[in-house]
Design a protein around this motif. Structure first.
Motif, PDB file in Angstrom:
ATOM      1  N   THR A  44       0.873  -1.175   0.000  1.00  0.00           N
ATOM      2  CA  THR A  44       0.000   0.000   0.000  1.00  0.00           C
ATOM      3  C   THR A  44       0.904   1.217   0.000  1.00  0.00           C
ATOM      4  OG1 THR A  44      -1.683  -1.161   1.280  1.00  0.00           O
ATOM      5  CG2 THR A  44      -1.821   1.241   1.223  1.00  0.00           C
ATOM      6  N   ILE A  45       0.660   2.128  -0.947  1.00  0.00           N
ATOM      7  CA  ILE A  45       1.453   3.350  -1.043  1.00  0.00           C
ATOM      8  C   ILE A  45       0.509   4.528  -0.880  1.00  0.00           C
ATOM      9  CG2 ILE A  45       2.881   4.788  -2.560  1.00  0.00           C
ATOM     10  CD1 ILE A  45       3.851   2.205  -3.881  1.00  0.00           C
ATOM     11  N   GLY A  46       0.872   5.427   0.010  1.00  0.00           N
ATOM     12  CA  GLY A  46       0.097   6.652   0.200  1.00  0.00           C
ATOM     13  C   GLY A  46       1.013   7.847   0.036  1.00  0.00           C
ATOM     14  N   ASN A  47       0.521   8.878  -0.623  1.00  0.00           N
ATOM     15  CA  ASN A  47       1.358  10.057  -0.829  1.00  0.00           C
ATOM     16  C   ASN A  47       0.541  11.319  -0.613  1.00  0.00           C
ATOM     17  OD1 ASN A  47       3.800  11.282  -1.322  1.00  0.00           O
ATOM     18  ND2 ASN A  47       3.612  11.233  -3.528  1.00  0.00           N
ATOM     19  N   ASN A  48       1.241  12.379  -0.278  1.00  0.00           N
ATOM     20  CA  ASN A  48       0.669  13.705  -0.061  1.00  0.00           C
ATOM     21  C   ASN A  48      -0.306  13.754   1.113  1.00  0.00           C
ATOM     22  OD1 ASN A  48       2.141  14.979  -2.106  1.00  0.00           O
ATOM     23  ND2 ASN A  48       0.715  14.212  -3.640  1.00  0.00           N
ATOM     24  N   PHE A  49      -0.029  12.944   2.148  1.00  0.00           N
ATOM     25  CA  PHE A  49      -0.788  13.038   3.379  1.00  0.00           C
ATOM     26  C   PHE A  49      -0.222  14.198   4.193  1.00  0.00           C
ATOM     27  CE2 PHE A  49      -2.065   8.914   2.085  1.00  0.00           C
ATOM     28  CZ  PHE A  49      -3.250   8.633   2.737  1.00  0.00           C
ATOM     29  N   GLU A  50      -1.074  14.841   4.969  1.00  0.00           N
ATOM     30  CA  GLU A  50      -0.627  15.983   5.762  1.00  0.00           C
ATOM     31  C   GLU A  50       0.298  15.533   6.880  1.00  0.00           C
ATOM     32  OE1 GLU A  50      -2.992  19.186   6.564  1.00  0.00           O
ATOM     33  OE2 GLU A  50      -4.157  18.988   4.728  1.00  0.00           O
ATOM     34  N   SER A  51       1.342  16.334   7.100  1.00  0.00           N
ATOM     35  CA  SER A  51       2.314  16.051   8.153  1.00  0.00           C
ATOM     36  C   SER A  51       2.737  17.370   8.778  1.00  0.00           C
ATOM     37  CB  SER A  51       3.535  15.340   7.554  1.00  0.00           C
ATOM     38  OG  SER A  51       4.608  15.323   8.466  1.00  0.00           O
ATOM     39  N   GLN A  52       2.707  17.423  10.101  1.00  0.00           N
ATOM     40  CA  GLN A  52       3.134  18.650  10.778  1.00  0.00           C
ATOM     41  C   GLN A  52       4.616  18.904  10.544  1.00  0.00           C
ATOM     42  OE1 GLN A  52       2.037  18.127  14.868  1.00  0.00           O
ATOM     43  NE2 GLN A  52      -0.059  18.815  14.521  1.00  0.00           N
ATOM     44  N   ARG A  53       5.398  17.839  10.502  1.00  0.00           N
ATOM     45  CA  ARG A  53       6.851  17.973  10.382  1.00  0.00           C
ATOM     46  C   ARG A  53       7.291  18.227   8.943  1.00  0.00           C
ATOM     47  NH1 ARG A  53      11.160  13.586  10.985  1.00  0.00           N
ATOM     48  NH2 ARG A  53       9.374  12.272  10.616  1.00  0.00           N
ATOM     49  N   LEU A  54       6.651  17.554   7.982  1.00  0.00           N
ATOM     50  CA  LEU A  54       7.111  17.621   6.591  1.00  0.00           C
ATOM     51  C   LEU A  54       6.216  18.442   5.674  1.00  0.00           C
ATOM     52  CD1 LEU A  54       8.011  13.840   6.141  1.00  0.00           C
ATOM     53  CD2 LEU A  54       9.598  15.720   6.503  1.00  0.00           C
ATOM     54  N   GLY A  55       5.039  18.807   6.142  1.00  0.00           N
ATOM     55  CA  GLY A  55       4.075  19.455   5.252  1.00  0.00           C
ATOM     56  C   GLY A  55       3.265  18.376   4.551  1.00  0.00           C
ATOM     57  N   LYS A  56       3.891  17.687   3.611  1.00  0.00           N
ATOM     58  CA  LYS A  56       3.281  16.550   2.916  1.00  0.00           C
ATOM     59  C   LYS A  56       4.210  15.355   3.059  1.00  0.00           C
ATOM     60  CE  LYS A  56      -0.285  18.616   0.951  1.00  0.00           C
ATOM     61  NZ  LYS A  56      -1.665  18.220   1.148  1.00  0.00           N
ATOM     62  N   LYS A  57       3.631  14.195   3.321  1.00  0.00           N
ATOM     63  CA  LYS A  57       4.445  12.999   3.499  1.00  0.00           C
ATOM     64  C   LYS A  57       3.854  11.836   2.722  1.00  0.00           C
ATOM     65  CE  LYS A  57       2.168  10.819   7.419  1.00  0.00           C
ATOM     66  NZ  LYS A  57       2.360  10.128   8.674  1.00  0.00           N
ATOM     67  N   GLY A  58       4.668  10.811   2.587  1.00  0.00           N
ATOM     68  CA  GLY A  58       4.219   9.566   2.000  1.00  0.00           C
ATOM     69  C   GLY A  58       4.500   8.435   2.958  1.00  0.00           C
ATOM     70  N   PHE A  59       3.896   7.291   2.687  1.00  0.00           N
ATOM     71  CA  PHE A  59       4.172   6.093   3.465  1.00  0.00           C
ATOM     72  C   PHE A  59       4.040   4.882   2.559  1.00  0.00           C
ATOM     73  CE2 PHE A  59      -0.378   6.592   3.806  1.00  0.00           C
ATOM     74  CZ  PHE A  59      -0.848   5.304   3.552  1.00  0.00           C
ATOM     75  N   ILE A  60       4.666   3.805   2.971  1.00  0.00           N
ATOM     76  CA  ILE A  60       4.598   2.537   2.248  1.00  0.00           C
ATOM     77  C   ILE A  60       4.359   1.441   3.270  1.00  0.00           C
ATOM     78  CG2 ILE A  60       5.830   0.917   0.752  1.00  0.00           C
ATOM     79  CD1 ILE A  60       7.643   3.307  -0.065  1.00  0.00           C
ATOM     80  N   LYS A  61       3.348   0.614   3.021  1.00  0.00           N
ATOM     81  CA  LYS A  61       3.089  -0.552   3.856  1.00  0.00           C
ATOM     82  C   LYS A  61       3.406  -1.780   3.022  1.00  0.00           C
ATOM     83  CE  LYS A  61      -0.613   1.145   6.793  1.00  0.00           C
ATOM     84  NZ  LYS A  61      -1.922   0.795   7.355  1.00  0.00           N
ATOM     85  N   VAL A  62       4.272  -2.636   3.546  1.00  0.00           N
ATOM     86  CA  VAL A  62       4.661  -3.847   2.827  1.00  0.00           C
ATOM     87  C   VAL A  62       4.297  -5.044   3.694  1.00  0.00           C
ATOM     88  CG1 VAL A  62       6.511  -5.060   1.641  1.00  0.00           C
ATOM     89  CG2 VAL A  62       6.590  -2.572   1.812  1.00  0.00           C
ATOM     90  N   SER A  63       3.408  -5.863   3.186  1.00  0.00           N
ATOM     91  CA  SER A  63       2.943  -7.029   3.918  1.00  0.00           C
ATOM     92  C   SER A  63       3.996  -8.130   3.923  1.00  0.00           C
ATOM     93  CB  SER A  63       1.661  -7.542   3.252  1.00  0.00           C
ATOM     94  OG  SER A  63       1.134  -8.629   3.956  1.00  0.00           O
ATOM     95  N   ASP A  64       4.178  -8.740   5.077  1.00  0.00           N
ATOM     96  CA  ASP A  64       5.071  -9.899   5.231  1.00  0.00           C
ATOM     97  C   ASP A  64       6.505  -9.652   4.770  1.00  0.00           C
ATOM     98  OD1 ASP A  64       2.969 -11.543   6.249  1.00  0.00           O
ATOM     99  OD2 ASP A  64       2.223 -11.766   4.196  1.00  0.00           O
ATOM    100  N   ARG A  65       6.996  -8.447   4.970  1.00  0.00           N
ATOM    101  CA  ARG A  65       8.378  -8.142   4.601  1.00  0.00           C
ATOM    102  C   ARG A  65       9.018  -7.308   5.696  1.00  0.00           C
ATOM    103  NH1 ARG A  65      11.017  -5.884  -0.614  1.00  0.00           N
ATOM    104  NH2 ARG A  65      13.158  -5.840   0.070  1.00  0.00           N
TER     105      ARG A  65
END
Length: 153
Positions: A44-65
């Motif tokens: 699962t990849i998410g991008n441009n989520f709000e972040s107090q520290r970065l302004g906009k952030k992304g995240f990556i969820k990798v199952s079983d890794r």
């Protein structure tokens, strides 16, 4: 948006790793660096989520890794200060702050065309001389490079 509603936007992860607080402009560099486009695991990849520290952030969820120390070192070059959350049975069991190590081996290519590492088959070694500004120094030719212009191997 409150944290509960934001959490509902992304599916829960049973076992695996969440790479969080990735600068939004570095998200796809991280995907390529970790070769996630070639993995069989669910991602699962998410991008441009709000972040107090970065302004906009992304995240990556990798199952079983779960990532190796070498993969984490590679990650630190392009996106220092990201956070890894290790998930087991839907619970965060460990949090790791990714920090650039003092030495990088076989990760970065030297920018000096005359460096021995560009002319002989050998592993590059860089000493991190300034973690805050991302300054690396080649072990062999002593050329300094900024992490913003590095070429990864």
């Amino acid at each position: 948006m409150n944290e509960y509603k934001q959490a509902l936007q992304v599916a829960a992860l049973k076992d695996g790793t969440v790479i969080d607080h990735i600068p939004a402009d570095k998200l796809f560099t991280v995907v390529n660096l970790l070769k996630l486009q070639k993995t069989e695991q669910s991602i699962t990849i998410g991008n441009n989520f709000e972040s107090q520290r970065l302004g906009k952030k992304g995240f990556i969820k990798v199952s079983d890794r779960f990532f190796t120390d070498e993969e984490i070192s590679r990650l630190s070059v392009v996106a220092p200060n990201v956070r890894l959350n290790i998930i087991r049975n839907y619970e965060v069991v460990e949090k790791k702050q990714v920090i650039m190590p003092d030495e990088l081996r076989g990760i970065v290519k030297c920018a000096n065309p005359k460096c021995i590492t560009n002319n002989e088959p050998m592993t590059t070694i860089f000493h991190v001389t300034d973690k805050e500004n991302g300054i690396l120094k080649c072990h062999y030719c002593e050329k300094e490079q900024n992490k913003e212009v590095l070429k990864l191997q």
